[in-house]
Structures are given as C-alpha cells and as structure tokens.
Design a protein around this motif. Structure first.
Motif, mmCIF file in Angstrom:
data_model
loop_
_atom_site.group_PDB
_atom_site.id
_atom_site.type_symbol
_atom_site.label_atom_id
_atom_site.label_comp_id
_atom_site.label_asym_id
_atom_site.label_seq_id
_atom_site.Cartn_x
_atom_site.Cartn_y
_atom_site.Cartn_z
ATOM 1 N N ILE A 41 -61.096 67.578 -40.401
ATOM 2 C CA ILE A 41 -59.666 68.360 -40.368
ATOM 3 C C ILE A 41 -58.398 67.308 -40.399
ATOM 4 C CG2 ILE A 41 -58.398 70.072 -39.246
ATOM 5 C CD1 ILE A 41 -61.124 71.107 -38.317
ATOM 6 N N ALA A 42 -58.821 66.199 -39.464
ATOM 7 C CA ALA A 42 -57.569 65.496 -39.456
ATOM 8 C C ALA A 42 -57.139 64.607 -40.823
ATOM 9 C CB ALA A 42 -57.760 64.358 -38.099
ATOM 10 N N LEU A 80 -57.843 65.604 -43.751
ATOM 11 C CA LEU A 80 -57.311 66.625 -44.687
ATOM 12 C C LEU A 80 -55.922 66.638 -44.385
ATOM 13 C CD1 LEU A 80 -60.370 69.173 -44.965
ATOM 14 C CD2 LEU A 80 -59.412 67.547 -47.003
ATOM 15 N N ALA A 81 -55.530 67.335 -43.106
ATOM 16 C CA ALA A 81 -54.257 67.267 -42.759
ATOM 17 C C ALA A 81 -53.151 66.396 -42.919
ATOM 18 C CB ALA A 81 -54.312 68.140 -41.132
ATOM 19 N N ALA A 82 -53.644 65.325 -42.387
ATOM 20 C CA ALA A 82 -52.676 63.905 -42.481
ATOM 21 C C ALA A 82 -52.470 63.661 -44.060
ATOM 22 C CB ALA A 82 -53.300 62.973 -41.954
ATOM 23 N N PHE A 83 -53.379 63.932 -44.938
ATOM 24 C CA PHE A 83 -53.206 63.606 -46.207
ATOM 25 C C PHE A 83 -52.387 64.448 -46.801
ATOM 26 C CE2 PHE A 83 -54.302 63.577 -50.731
ATOM 27 C CZ PHE A 83 -54.359 62.139 -50.992
ATOM 28 N N ALA A 84 -52.540 66.024 -46.458
ATOM 29 C CA ALA A 84 -51.396 66.857 -46.863
ATOM 30 C C ALA A 84 -50.061 66.634 -46.476
ATOM 31 C CB ALA A 84 -51.948 68.174 -46.371
ATOM 32 N N PHE A 85 -49.929 66.069 -45.087
ATOM 33 C CA PHE A 85 -48.662 66.000 -44.559
ATOM 34 C C PHE A 85 -47.875 64.757 -45.255
ATOM 35 C CE2 PHE A 85 -50.075 68.405 -40.616
ATOM 36 C CZ PHE A 85 -49.160 69.306 -40.782
ATOM 37 N N LEU A 128 -56.767 66.687 -32.323
ATOM 38 C CA LEU A 128 -56.195 67.012 -33.577
ATOM 39 C C LEU A 128 -54.922 66.269 -33.522
ATOM 40 C CD1 LEU A 128 -57.096 70.062 -35.411
ATOM 41 C CD2 LEU A 128 -57.726 67.968 -36.155
ATOM 42 N N PRO A 129 -54.015 66.582 -32.784
ATOM 43 C CA PRO A 129 -52.710 66.039 -32.952
ATOM 44 C C PRO A 129 -52.536 64.459 -32.881
ATOM 45 C CG PRO A 129 -52.668 67.715 -31.235
ATOM 46 C CD PRO A 129 -54.101 67.462 -31.419
ATOM 47 N N LEU A 130 -52.918 64.023 -32.118
ATOM 48 C CA LEU A 130 -52.995 62.266 -32.171
ATOM 49 C C LEU A 130 -53.597 61.778 -33.479
ATOM 50 C CD1 LEU A 130 -51.969 60.066 -30.547
ATOM 51 C CD2 LEU A 130 -54.272 59.911 -29.732
ATOM 52 N N SER A 131 -54.958 62.332 -33.766
ATOM 53 C CA SER A 131 -55.690 62.041 -34.989
ATOM 54 C C SER A 131 -54.679 61.883 -36.133
ATOM 55 C CB SER A 131 -56.898 62.830 -34.891
ATOM 56 O OG SER A 131 -57.648 62.635 -33.873
ATOM 57 N N ILE A 132 -54.054 63.277 -36.520
ATOM 58 C CA ILE A 132 -53.214 63.581 -37.471
ATOM 59 C C ILE A 132 -52.084 62.551 -37.612
ATOM 60 C CG2 ILE A 132 -51.636 65.210 -38.729
ATOM 61 C CD1 ILE A 132 -53.637 67.349 -37.499
ATOM 62 N N LEU A 133 -51.572 62.289 -36.362
ATOM 63 C CA LEU A 133 -50.583 61.278 -36.258
ATOM 64 C C LEU A 133 -50.883 59.930 -36.780
ATOM 65 C CD1 LEU A 133 -47.365 60.868 -35.401
ATOM 66 C CD2 LEU A 133 -48.216 60.264 -33.229
#
Lengths: 432, 283
Positions: B94-95, B97-102, B157-162
């Motif tokens: 999830i991270a 996919l989300a990080a790439f989108a952001f 998730l938050p730290l991983s996305i960051l």
C-alpha cells in the motif's frame, strides 16, 4: 497481464475473502460465561476452577486474561464504549470511575443476591472486603446504595520479621508495642543487623505506615476531622505521628537509602536477610517464596503506641469482580461468583496462589503465614472506604515531608507547618 | 624528519585508540543488556538475586523449555509470524502505491491528503484506542486476525509513505520519461523502475515495521480476546504477575522472542548497506 500481476490477484482475492469472514456477527453461546481478568498469577488456577464448574453445572466459563493492568483498564473502557463488555469483569480504577460504570448501566446491583437466604452470601465474606464494593446511602457519586462487586480475595499490610535475625540479637518474640520495637532496634544494631526495610521510595507505602499510626494515636474520628479540615496538621497528635519517623531515624532503624527504595528492592533486601523487619503486603508471601524459599519469617501487626485507640491497618478487598448488567447471562454470572467465593474454592485459590481468601471460613484452612496476615481483617481500613479523602497535593506534601524527616532534612514541626499550608491553600481553592 | 614521522604515528595511534575505546564502550553498552538477559535466563529464582558473578555458577537451561510451554509460545510464535509477514507485506504494497501516487501523479487534494497521512504520525496510538475499538467492534473486526492486521497496517503506513515518497521525489524525471518511451504504463514504471530503485527505502520500511509488529502487544490486547489469536509478546505476560516476576523464565522468554528480530535485523542491515550503494550508483 504479466506473470507478477497474475500472482497478485489470488493474494488480493484471499485478503478480500478474509475480510468477508471477519464480518460475521459473533454469536455468544447461552451456556457460556465470559470473564475478563488481569490476574496473570491466578490465571491457571482460575482455569482449573472454571473446568470444575463446567463439570458440576454444564456451564462453560471462558476466562480471558489481559495484562498488564493498564492494558486491561483501557480494554474495559473501550469495551464499555462499544457495549461489548463480558459477563464478568473488573474495574481497576477509582471509585468515581466505578460509579460512572454503574450509572451507565454496566454494573449489576448485587444487593438482592447478597441478602437472599437471610444474607448467607454476605455473611460468608469478610465485611471489610465487601465494604470496598459498596456505595453507601447518600454517597458523593449519587449511585443508588448497594453492593456492586464480589471480592475474590482480600488484602492486608502488616509487619514481617526475620526469625533468625531476631534470634541472633537475642530477641525472643516480635515487638507488640512501639517501646518494645525501639528496644529491639537497639538490640539488632548492637549485633550489626539492619533493623528495618520498606519500600518508602513509594509514597503510598509511606502514607500507609503513617496512616496506621495516625489511627492509633488520635483515633478514626480525629483523622477524618483532619481530612475535612476541622483539625490542623499542626495538632500535637499529628506531630506525634511525624515524630515516629524521627525516632526511628534517630535510632538508626532504617536501611540505607530507604527513601529511594522501591518495594521490589525492599522485598529483595528482606528475602536475602539484609534486614530484620519489613512493612509489606500479603503478596510478599509469594515474593519471598520465589526469592528465598528457605526464609524463616513471621507476621505481626505494626507495634502500637500506648493509646486508647486501636492501630488500624490498610486492607480489605483485594481483587474484585462486577457483573455486567446488560448481559443476558447475568444470573448465571452471579451463581458462578457465588460458587467461586464459597469456602472450598477459596481455600483452593488461596493454597495455590498464596493470596488471602475473601471467605471467612476459608481463613482457618490456609497456610499459617497467610492466616497471620488475615488475623487483623476486622481491624482493617482503607482510603477507598473512608467517607472523605485527602486532597492529592496535601498527600504529596505529607509524604515528601515524611521522607524529609527520614533523611534528617526537616523536623516534624516544620513538616506539619508545610503540610498545613498546602491544606489551607487547597481548602481555599475548593471554597472558590 | 624521523621526529615528525614518529609524532605522526603517535598521533594516529592515539586517535585510533581513542576512537576504538569509544566504539568498544558503545558496543559494550549495547551488548551488555543482551548478555545480561541471556545470563539471567540461565539462572534459577534462588540464584538470580544472590549470584552476582558475570557467568552464573549453576546453569539452568530448563528455563527455555518452561518459557516455551508456560508461555504457550508454540501458538503465539506462529501468530506473531503471521501478523508480522501480513502487516509488513500489506504496508510495503500500500505504501509503495500511495507514495508513488503522491510523488508522481497530479490530482486535486494531493498535498492535503499527504499531509493528513503525515499528521497521523503525530497521534499517539493509545490516544486512538477507544474510537478504534468502537469502529472495529461495529465492523465486527474485533477478536479477528484481519482486524488486528488492518489496524497494524494503518499504524505503519504514515511513516512508510513518507519515506518512500521522499525517495520517489528524488528519482530523476528522465528515468520515468525513458520508461514511457519504451511503452511502460504507470504501474509498470512503478514495478520495473521505481521499486527496484527504492530497495534501500523498502529495506528500512521492512525492518522498522517488523520490529514494530513483532514487539507490539497493547493493540493486540485491545482488539483480540482469544488466547489462540494473541501474539508472542502476550506470552511474556504470563511470567510477570501482579506483585511478583519470574525473572529467569521471563528472561528466557525474552531471549526467545528477541532471536527472530535480531536475525531480521542482521539480515536487513547487510541488505540496506548493499542496496544503499547500488542506489547511489544507479541514481
């Protein structure tokens, strides 16, 4: 579609399947009582009793353990908010929180069950243990008066003494009066034995020690008058209470560093025979057994001062359960708790876990050391059952003052003045 | 000249010695608690408070068997493995996919959504216990492994996305353009270009979240009821009573629970260093 994407699809489908399986509404069997508790040391024995109860009645008792107690408290609060509390649980919090649970309808009033059959259940248990679970007429929380809990054991804090060290100092029997205690301290010092250890780094234990002597010196009525602000802490009787600590310090009774000692470390000191006396709770029987199984020790009340008032010790209810008033199994839950607090089960619990039973009759059939802890049960008191409680800031000032006396930093008189100043300030704030 | 040489050598030896002494002290400070844990796990209740020697005079290896049986570790161990693998896999999936989108997509509210994720890191877990429990209860996801796994994914998730977004932000635009010219879709760019380059960040995420999930028990205590669903850390609670602690068995239990984490740490540490250099060269 690539090979990797083909691999991902079953994983996603699997996760979705799991999600669906998790969304079924849980169905609780009717012939099952669910108990949530926090007592790691009693879990195995409670499991054995639960199995026995199922064999006798056909009702399954499902015990779920959540530890440590902080995590348990959070679980109970969250479960209450979601209205998914079990049939039987405990509220490890202040009486005001218990009152909030009662007002929200999560706690069953057990008074009718206690009073059935001419009060047979009530009379089988120690009154002091039951007292903690009771809300009296006109209570400050405005809860309908009654008994709301079931104590499964009791508590008691007394003085323990090392038989071998006393013998070494030529002391034939433990002290019964404060004067005898002082003579024993001198005798112990003469043979190089540290007389006294306790976890006085923990304020509550220090507070308990002082409170016992306050009841002894001035009586319950005057203690309560002080808490109400009708008697100042500079009263000569309170100076006498504070002077006990100065006397013990002057006689070199305390182990070095006592005001920074947590109770676990003081237990270690006593178990390893580094001090002759200790002020500790009933749980020490278990602790000493683990640390030094061969330790030879006995239990006595704190040596009383010459006074017309009895010395009262902190104690009463230990662990106690409540019944969920919203449960459809609440009657079954009450019957299980009645069974659990009956003599046979209480003796079994006490023998296996070395805790003090809540049942009066069981007391005669438990290990002697525990029996000694329970002897003073009718002379117990505890802040939770007092009609009025002291302001936390005043308690803090009092306990810090005691520590200051022990290390020789302040005199009893100056501590009394400091505490009274805090008391006056807090009372003025409360009036506003 | 000789004097200068010998002074230089002396200075170098002195510096090296000081650095080595400092590093040895730091290493000892890190290893001593581990050593003390293993040492205490081999003692008995009677000797743990009396035997002050560095190496115990009597060894009691039976504590490990006691810890395994009394702590019900055979069940809890498998549960912890299941939770750790599922949560870490879920977070990485999830991270990324989300990080790439952001990082690479332009859509309305992108920055607001991202800062909301980052702000979620500021909320301490105990502060969200009650609403979380109520929500999971309404979804019938309490006392279910899935409920716990979803919550733990949410925690990580938050730290991983960051971390991943920061990494993707630094990825040269030319690489993405070149992949597009070669006919890659956005998902293929993520899969074939961005993720291989982000291996060092993923290694950090895997390691951090593995430690986090493996050592977690408060949320498990809150969301799970059945003993058969509890993670390994819960088993350790069996040795810590209300008023007394069975220290040797507790230490044996702690040693057992620490072994997989130390193994993952050692394995991933090598991986990070290796991938960090590869990443630098590719970048």
């Amino acid at each position: 579609m690539t090979f990797r994407m083909k691999m991902l699809l079953p994983v996603i489908c699997g996760l979705m399947l799991l999600a669906v399986s998790g969304c079924g509404s849980p169905v609780k069997p009717v012939d099952q009582i669910e108990v949530w508790h926090w007592m790691t040391d009693r879990h195995d024995v409670l499991e054995q009793l639960a199995k026995q109860y199922e064999q006798e009645t056909g009702i399954k008792v499902k015990l779920e353990l959540f530890a440590p107690s902080d995590a348990y408290t959070q679980k109970i609060i969250a479960a209450a908010q979601a209205n998914v509390l079990p049939d039987i649980y405990g509220i490890l919090d202040k009486k005001s929180i218990v009152a909030a649970f009662i007002k929200a309808g999560f706690v069953m009033d057990l008074t009718p069950a206690y009073q059935a059959n001419n009060g047979a259940w009530e009379q089988s248990l120690f009154a002091k243990a039951l007292e903690t679970t009771r809300f009296a007429e006109g209570n400050a929380s405005k809860v309908p008066p009654g008994f709301y809990g079931v104590p499964i054991d009791t508590s008691s804090i007394q003085m323990v003494y090392n038989k071998n060290l006393l013998k070494k100092a030529g002391i034939a029997k433990p002290p019964a009066t404060f004067d005898e205690f002082i003579l024993d301290i001198e005798a112990l010092r003469r043979v190089g034995v540290t007389p006294f250890v306790s976890g006085f780094g923990e304020m509550w234990l220090l507070d308990c020690f002082a409170s016992n002597y306050a009841f002894n010196i001035m009586g319950e009525q005057k203690v309560m008058q002080t808490l109400r602000g009708e008697v100042p802490y500079t009263d000569p009787d309170w100076i006498k209470v504070l002077t006990i600590f100065k006397t013990l310090r002057d006689k070199k009774a305390f182990i070095e560093g006592i005001v920074t000692k947590g109770n676990k470390y003081s237990e270690q000191d006593f178990a390893l025979e580094r001090a002759a006396f200790s002020f500790n709770g009933w749980w020490c029987v278990n602790v000493y057994k683990g640390m030094n199984p061969g330790l030879s020790y006995g239990v006595v009340p704190l040596p009383a001062m010459a006074s017309p008032f009895p010395l009262k010790s902190w104690g009463g209810a230990g662990s106690w359960f409540v019944v969920n008033n919203t449960s459809r199994n609440k009657d079954k839950a009450v019957r299980f708790l009645q069974w659990l607090t009956a003599k046979e089960q209480q003796v079994f619990l006490s023998e296996k876990t070395l805790n003090l039973p809540a049942n009066r009759e069981a007391i005669r059939m438990i290990p002697p050391v525990l029996g000694d802890f329970a002897k003073a049960m009718d002379n117990m008191t505890h802040p939770t059952i007092w009609p009025v409680n002291e302001d936390p800031l005043v308690i803090e000032a009092f306990d810090k003052g005691l520590q200051a006396i022990i290390i020789g930093e302040k005199s009893p008189e100056s501590v009394a003045q400091d505490v009274q100043a805090v008391k006056a300030r807090q009372m003025a704030k409360a009036k506003k | 000249m000789n004097i200068f040489n010998s002074r230089y050598v002396l200075e170098r030896v002195a510096k090296n010695t000081a650095v080595h002494i400092f590093l040895m002290a730091a290493a000892a400070a890190c290893l001593l608690p581990l050593f003390w844990m293993i040492r205490s796990s081999l003692m008995s209740n009677a000797t743990i408070f009396t035997d002050q020697a560095l190496f115990p005079h009597e060894f009691n290896a039976g504590n490990y068997a006691t810890a395994w049986v009394r702590g019900n570790f055979s069940v809890y161990f498998l549960n912890s493995v299941l939770y750790t693998v599922s949560v870490v896999a879920g977070i990485v999936m999830i991270a990324s996919l989300a990080a790439f989108a952001f990082s690479r997509l332009r859509f309305p509210g992108r920055d607001v959504l991202f800062y909301m994720f980052v702000a979620a890191m500021m909320i301490p877990l105990p502060g969200s216990f009650v609403p979380l429990f109520v929500m999971m209860s309404k979804l019938h996801l309490t006392n279910s492994p899935l409920g716990y796994i979803l919550c733990m994914i949410n925690v990580g998730l938050p730290l991983s996305i960051l971390l991943l977004k920061t990494f993707f932000d630094k990825m040269p635009q030319d690489l993405e353009d070149a992949a597009r010219i070669d006919g890659c879709s956005r998902v293929q760019i993520l899969w074939h270009v961005a993720l291989p380059l982000a291996r060092p960040a993923i290694a950090v995420i895997v390691m951090y979240n593995t430690l986090n999930v493996w050592n977690e028990f408060i949320l498990a205590n809150l969301l799970l009821n059945d003993k058969s669903l509890m993670p390994l850390q819960t088993g350790l609670m069996a040795f810590a009573g209300t008023h007394q602690v069975d220290y040797p068995v507790l230490m044996a239990g702690l040693t057992i629970t620490a072994i997989p984490v130390v193994a993952v740490y050692v394995f991933m540490q090598k991986h990070i260093v290796k991938e960090l250099w590869t990443g630098v060269l590719v970048g």
